[in-house]
Write a protein that holds these residues in place. Structure first.
Motif, PDB file in Angstrom:
ATOM      1  N   ILE A 247      41.489  36.987  35.652  1.00 59.12           N
ATOM      2  CA  ILE A 247      41.603  35.618  35.160  1.00 59.12           C
ATOM      3  C   ILE A 247      40.992  34.638  36.165  1.00 59.12           C
ATOM      4  N   GLU A 248      40.720  35.120  37.375  1.00 54.59           N
ATOM      5  CA  GLU A 248      40.029  34.325  38.392  1.00 54.59           C
ATOM      6  C   GLU A 248      39.365  35.288  39.358  1.00 54.59           C
ATOM      7  N   SER A 249      38.143  34.968  39.757  1.00 52.84           N
ATOM      8  CA  SER A 249      37.439  35.879  40.650  1.00 52.84           C
ATOM      9  C   SER A 249      36.311  35.161  41.377  1.00 52.84           C
ATOM     10  N   CYS A 250      36.340  35.246  42.705  1.00 47.10           N
ATOM     11  CA  CYS A 250      35.231  34.737  43.503  1.00 47.10           C
ATOM     12  C   CYS A 250      34.020  35.653  43.338  1.00 47.10           C
ATOM     13  N   LEU A 251      34.250  36.948  43.314  1.00 49.48           N
ATOM     14  CA  LEU A 251      33.157  37.913  43.218  1.00 49.48           C
ATOM     15  C   LEU A 251      32.428  37.847  41.880  1.00 49.48           C
ATOM     16  N   GLU A 252      33.186  37.592  40.803  1.00 51.34           N
ATOM     17  CA  GLU A 252      32.596  37.543  39.464  1.00 51.34           C
ATOM     18  C   GLU A 252      32.341  36.116  38.993  1.00 51.34           C
ATOM     19  N   ASN A 253      32.637  35.150  39.843  1.00 48.80           N
ATOM     20  CA  ASN A 253      32.451  33.730  39.519  1.00 48.80           C
ATOM     21  C   ASN A 253      33.233  33.323  38.261  1.00 48.80           C
ATOM     22  N   ILE A 254      34.485  33.750  38.194  1.00 51.06           N
ATOM     23  CA  ILE A 254      35.372  33.400  37.079  1.00 51.06           C
ATOM     24  C   ILE A 254      36.371  32.360  37.578  1.00 51.06           C
ATOM     25  N   TYR A 255      36.327  31.165  36.972  1.00 51.09           N
ATOM     26  CA  TYR A 255      37.211  30.078  37.389  1.00 51.09           C
ATOM     27  C   TYR A 255      37.684  29.292  36.165  1.00 51.09           C
ATOM     28  N   ASP A 256      38.668  28.449  36.398  1.00 54.12           N
ATOM     29  CA  ASP A 256      39.121  27.472  35.398  1.00 54.12           C
ATOM     30  C   ASP A 256      39.560  28.105  34.077  1.00 54.12           C
ATOM     31  N   ALA A 257      40.344  29.160  34.146  1.00 54.62           N
ATOM     32  CA  ALA A 257      40.904  29.744  32.923  1.00 54.62           C
ATOM     33  C   ALA A 257      42.006  28.835  32.377  1.00 54.62           C
ATOM     34  N   THR A 258      42.039  28.678  31.061  1.00 55.62           N
ATOM     35  CA  THR A 258      43.081  27.879  30.417  1.00 55.62           C
ATOM     36  C   THR A 258      44.232  28.789  30.020  1.00 55.62           C
ATOM     37  N   LYS A 259      45.436  28.456  30.490  1.00 50.23           N
ATOM     38  CA  LYS A 259      46.615  29.296  30.269  1.00 50.23           C
ATOM     39  C   LYS A 259      47.519  28.676  29.203  1.00 50.23           C
ATOM     40  N   ILE A 260      47.920  29.486  28.208  1.00 52.67           N
ATOM     41  CA  ILE A 260      48.799  29.024  27.129  1.00 52.67           C
ATOM     42  C   ILE A 260      49.957  30.007  26.989  1.00 52.67           C
ATOM     43  N   LYS A 261      51.190  29.512  27.181  1.00 46.63           N
ATOM     44  CA  LYS A 261      52.382  30.353  27.028  1.00 46.63           C
ATOM     45  C   LYS A 261      52.988  30.170  25.647  1.00 46.63           C
ATOM     46  N   LYS A 263      56.234  30.070  22.991  1.00 45.42           N
ATOM     47  CA  LYS A 263      57.534  29.411  23.136  1.00 45.42           C
ATOM     48  C   LYS A 263      58.594  30.344  23.714  1.00 45.42           C
ATOM     49  N   ASP A 264      58.540  31.616  23.325  1.00 44.06           N
ATOM     50  CA  ASP A 264      59.532  32.568  23.850  1.00 44.06           C
ATOM     51  C   ASP A 264      59.111  33.172  25.192  1.00 44.06           C
ATOM     52  N   ARG A 265      57.934  32.752  25.689  1.00 40.36           N
ATOM     53  CA  ARG A 265      57.411  33.192  26.990  1.00 40.36           C
ATOM     54  C   ARG A 265      57.165  34.703  27.070  1.00 40.36           C
ATOM     55  N   GLN A 266      57.050  35.355  25.926  1.00 38.00           N
ATOM     56  CA  GLN A 266      56.766  36.786  25.900  1.00 38.00           C
ATOM     57  C   GLN A 266      55.275  37.075  25.801  1.00 38.00           C
ATOM     58  N   THR A 267      54.494  36.034  25.507  1.00 35.81           N
ATOM     59  CA  THR A 267      53.048  36.187  25.384  1.00 35.81           C
ATOM     60  C   THR A 267      52.345  35.066  26.151  1.00 35.81           C
ATOM     61  N   ILE A 268      51.295  35.427  26.886  1.00 32.11           N
ATOM     62  CA  ILE A 268      50.480  34.447  27.607  1.00 32.11           C
ATOM     63  C   ILE A 268      49.028  34.653  27.202  1.00 32.11           C
ATOM     64  N   GLN A 269      48.363  33.564  26.871  1.00 33.03           N
ATOM     65  CA  GLN A 269      46.953  33.628  26.509  1.00 33.03           C
ATOM     66  C   GLN A 269      46.110  32.894  27.537  1.00 33.03           C
ATOM     67  N   TYR A 270      44.981  33.510  27.886  1.00 31.73           N
ATOM     68  CA  TYR A 270      44.043  32.887  28.815  1.00 31.73           C
ATOM     69  C   TYR A 270      42.690  32.732  28.120  1.00 31.73           C
ATOM     70  N   LYS A 271      42.188  31.514  28.077  1.00 31.35           N
ATOM     71  CA  LYS A 271      40.852  31.240  27.574  1.00 31.35           C
ATOM     72  C   LYS A 271      39.918  31.204  28.789  1.00 31.35           C
ATOM     73  N   ILE A 272      38.988  32.146  28.844  1.00 36.31           N
ATOM     74  CA  ILE A 272      38.136  32.291  30.023  1.00 36.31           C
ATOM     75  C   ILE A 272      36.689  32.035  29.632  1.00 36.31           C
ATOM     76  N   GLY A 273      36.048  31.105  30.324  1.00 37.31           N
ATOM     77  CA  GLY A 273      34.669  30.761  30.014  1.00 37.31           C
ATOM     78  C   GLY A 273      33.669  31.804  30.465  1.00 37.31           C
ATOM     79  N   LYS A 274      32.434  31.618  30.101  1.00 40.13           N
ATOM     80  CA  LYS A 274      31.352  32.534  30.461  1.00 40.13           C
ATOM     81  C   LYS A 274      31.168  32.558  31.974  1.00 40.13           C
ATOM     82  N   SER A 275      30.957  33.742  32.512  1.00 44.65           N
ATOM     83  CA  SER A 275      30.733  33.895  33.950  1.00 44.65           C
ATOM     84  C   SER A 275      29.404  34.599  34.192  1.00 44.65           C
TER      85      SER A 275
END
Length: 296
Positions: A247-261, A263-275
């Motif tokens: 979800i983040e990586s200096c080596l792969e140049n992955i930054y600024d992922a959008t995190k969405i939890k 309501k029951d906090r059993q699922t987390i979604q990450y929107k990750i842009g092009k790297s």
């Protein structure tokens, strides 16, 4: 009937305890090895005392060895590197002064390769040399030099690494694995959840670790590697393989992922842009089911 129910509940409780998964972090900064010089039993204890320049895989070590029969500790100092080279020296009555001189002269990866040449100018009384140790080979073999005599030496281990970031996973059926041995050396894992399915068992880990274990080079000592790992096991908890999701990586140049939890906090979604290496995608982390799904 009440007694039967009590016994059943107790047995179920014990079974449940046995099925628990735990992760424990232990950093090793010293190791004790048993072995032999020309068939004579010995013991060696080594302590990590620092890194060479910015190279985490090249360590200064100090310690001692003794012959089991006498148990008189003989001081040692030297260098260990990631490739399995281990050089240990005893300088007699000038051990402290010459140990300091040895370390002062070994200040880079290139100098590590010249360790024995530098040490010989300081006139060691005796020394151990283990070169290019094959970590899958047991025992570890090398040579012991005493004056003009050379003797074979063996250590009862397949791994001579001194400094280790152990992440031990304790599993059901009295099984244990160390992520250090099959994922990487950087540690940083946190246990999130575990679950069972038709194809076996899964363990979900979150991790934050250095991008480059060495403090030099690209992303040196950066804390930019973050994400999840799903470890797969058989129904009997034998390890099969793992998947890694960044979800983040200096080596792969992955930054600024959008995190969405959820309501029951059993699922987390990450929107990750092009790297540099991957197109834009979504990671869905299912905590209850210990799984991660990657989608467009």
């Amino acid at each position: 009937m009440k007694k039967v129910f009590t016994v059943f509940f107790f047995c179920f409780f014990i079974y449940a305890l046995c099925q628990k998964v735990e992760l424990k972090k232990v950093t090793d900064t010293s190791q004790t090895f048993t072995g032999e010089i020309a068939g004579i039993p010995i013991k060696i204890e080594l302590n990590y005392t620092g890194i060479v320049d910015c190279h985490q895989y090249q360590h200064y070590v100090d310690g001692w060895y003794y012959y089991d029969k006498y148990k008189k500790r003989i001081p040692l100092t030297g260098i260990y590197d990631y490739y399995g080279n281990l050089s240990l020296y005893n300088f007699g009555t000038k051990q402290k002064q010459k140990s300091k001189l040895l370390k002062e002269q070994i200040t880079s990866l290139q100098k590590v390769e010249e360790t024995d040449e530098i040490a010989q100018k300081l006139l060691p009384l005796e020394y151990f040399i283990f070169e290019e140790v094959n970590r899958s080979k047991y025992p570890v073999s090398g040579h012991f030099y005493l004056g003009k005599k050379i003797h074979p030496v063996k250590l009862s281990t397949g791994n001579v690494m001194i400094y280790r970031l152990n992440n031990d996973l304790f599993l059901p059926n009295n099984k244990k694995i160390n992520t250090y041995d099959f994922i990487n050396k950087a540690g940083g894992n946190e246990l999130i959840s575990y679950a069972s399915g038709e194809n076996g068992n899964r363990v979900l880990l979150y991790f934050e670790q250095t991008s480059n274990f060495n403090a030099c080079g690209r992303c040196g000592a950066s804390e930019g590697e973050k994400g999840y790992r799903v470890l797969y096991f058989t129904k009997d908890w034998n390890y099969k393989n793992y998947q890694e999701f960044l979800i983040e990586s200096c080596l792969e140049n992955i930054y600024d992922a959008t995190k969405i939890k959820s309501k029951d906090r059993q699922t987390i979604q990450y929107k990750i842009g092009k790297s540099d290496s991957t197109p834009a995608h979504t990671l869905t982390v299912d905590i209850k089911n210990a799984s991660v799904v990657k989608s467009k």
